[in-house]
Scaffold this active site. Structure first.
Site, short mmCIF file in Angstrom:
data_model
loop_
_atom_site.label_atom_id
_atom_site.label_comp_id
_atom_site.label_asym_id
_atom_site.label_seq_id
_atom_site.Cartn_x
_atom_site.Cartn_y
_atom_site.Cartn_z
N HIS A 252 -135.00 14.68 -7.28
CA HIS A 252 -135.45 14.81 -5.87
C HIS A 252 -136.65 13.83 -5.73
O HIS A 252 -137.76 13.65 -6.83
CB HIS A 252 -135.74 16.73 -5.10
CG HIS A 252 -136.97 17.64 -5.67
ND1 HIS A 252 -137.02 17.69 -6.72
CD2 HIS A 252 -137.92 17.65 -5.04
CE1 HIS A 252 -137.87 18.78 -7.23
NE2 HIS A 252 -138.77 17.84 -6.14
N ASP A 254 -139.61 14.35 -3.36
CA ASP A 254 -140.79 14.84 -1.56
C ASP A 254 -140.59 14.18 -0.07
O ASP A 254 -140.82 13.41 -0.26
CB ASP A 254 -142.49 15.60 -2.44
CG ASP A 254 -142.23 16.20 -3.25
OD1 ASP A 254 -141.15 16.44 -4.13
OD2 ASP A 254 -143.48 16.62 -4.33
N ARG A 318 -141.64 30.02 -16.25
CA ARG A 318 -142.48 29.19 -15.89
C ARG A 318 -143.28 28.72 -14.59
O ARG A 318 -142.26 29.38 -13.45
CB ARG A 318 -142.36 27.32 -16.27
CG ARG A 318 -142.92 26.60 -15.31
CD ARG A 318 -142.76 24.57 -16.20
NE ARG A 318 -143.10 23.86 -15.44
CZ ARG A 318 -143.20 23.60 -13.67
NH1 ARG A 318 -142.53 23.60 -13.24
NH2 ARG A 318 -144.33 22.54 -14.03
#
Length: 372
Positions: A252, A254, A318
């Site tokens: 993607h 932002d 994570r």
């Protein structure tokens, strides 16, 4: 812990675990895999909800496009020492030039000596981990954190295949939910401290990038990107036992002006450079900066908003925290250079289009929707 299947005869016995009686068992009664003292997992029920994706055909489909999944190499992002901004004119100009060049060539860079308190970053990570370690049902209720409805998200709304699925959970929080609320919990007060420091850095970087375009827009970001129009996204990527090629966050760009990211040492962030996916070598001491869609439009394609993703780790979870520099929803976005490659649009219109595409298609289409 489980008591495995076994038959007891002739008499009743007491089953004890850790010195505590769990059950009185009559003869010929079976205890089959009965859970004892198990706590609810914090992990979202990925495999249960998306079970249709996790079958043989879906796994084969994920592996078809091997070129998409291959990572050429692990590389370090351009590293910029922001302390240079506090030195003489030549050092200051060199630093600004490095920021602009990295934004044009990479769309990503990392900064050191960024001025964000290490104590605030450590506290943010600590409180974030506490929030994510709560049982899943508590996170979906969200009553204790008092964030807006829908702030807690996980998976992908409407994935059609594994390539459109994200093995992750997040709190995507508008700062309007936490600013000036008196710190109704330790997490929100820590987020407020984090936002106060990171927003100052974001404004500084945005002003430098505007200056290097040769335009005097020094007040634009201060006037349009207020603290309460920006967002913080806390991410957790649970260990993924299914496939080493599973996306923690699907590819993607932002939908903001700038993103400032603080991540841990685990790694997994990847981005497109020169048409190939590369893995970003983690540096927990640095902050990662990337250009968002709005800055690409505003700069008329001078600065690049590039595709990036997170690859899930099979053994380790994570964590990362992202700050998004966003304008108010009514802000009109247009290129500061003519002729413009994009039509004018409001931030609200852009967000609504992105959300519509994700719901209907399973992925974000982005800027190509707004080309002239």
């Amino acid at each position: 812990m489980y008591i495995t299947s076994r038959t007891y005869r002739k008499r009743s016995i007491q089953v004890l675990v850790g010195g505590k009686m769990v059950k009185s068992v009559n003869h010929s009664e079976h205890l089959i895999n009965q859970p004892i003292g198990m706590e609810e997992s914090p992990d979202p029920p990925f495999q249960e909800k998306y079970k249709n994706l996790f079958n043989g055909s879906a796994d084969i489909e994920l592996g078809k496009n091997s070129e998409e999944l291959l990572v050429v190499e692990e590389r370090e992002l351009p590293s910029i020492d922001l302390n240079m901004l506090n030195l003489g004119d030549s050092e200051r100009e060199a630093c600004k030039r490095q920021i602009a060049e990295a934004s044009q060539e990479w769309g990503f860079f990392q900064v050191v000596n960024h001025g964000i308190s290490s104590q605030v970053l450590e506290k943010m990570r600590e409180e974030q981990m506490k929030a994510f370690k709560k049982p899943f049902h508590e996170k979906t209720n969200g009553k204790d954190l008092k964030f807006s409805t829908g702030s807690y998200i996980w998976g992908t709304p409407s994935p059609n295949c594994l390539k459109q699925f994200s093995w992750s959970e997040a709190y995507h929080v508008s700062l309007s939910d936490i600013l000036g609320c008196g710190g109704h919990c330790t997490l929100s007060s820590t987020m407020e401290q984090f936002a106060a420091q990171v927003s100052e850095l974001a404004q500084k970087l945005a002003e430098i990038l505007a200056e290097k375009l040769g335009r005097n827009y020094s007040t634009f970001f201060k006037e349009t990107c207020l603290q309460n129009t920006c967002f913080i996204r806390m991410n957790r990527y649970p260990a993924c036992p299914i496939s080493p090629e599973m996306f923690g966050l699907m590819p993607h760009t932002d939908s903001d002006f700038l993103t400032i990211l603080h991540q841990d040492h685990v790694g997994g962030l990847q981005l497109v450079k020169d048409g190939k996916w590369i893995a970003v070598k983690p540096n927990p001491e640095a902050l990662i900066i990337n250009i968002g869609d709005l800055f690409q439009v505003w700069s008329n394609n001078v600065y690049k908003s590039v595709n990036h993703r997170v690859v899930a780790n099979k053994l380790k979870e994570r964590y990362s925290t992202a700050y998004f520099l966003c304008p108010s929803y009514d802000t009109v976005i247009q290129s500061c250079v003519e002729p413009s490659a994009y039509r004018r649009f409001s931030f609200r219109e852009y967000r609504q289009q992105v959300q519509k595409d994700v719901r209907s298609l399973g992925y974000k289409v982005g800027l190509s929707r707004f080309l002239v």
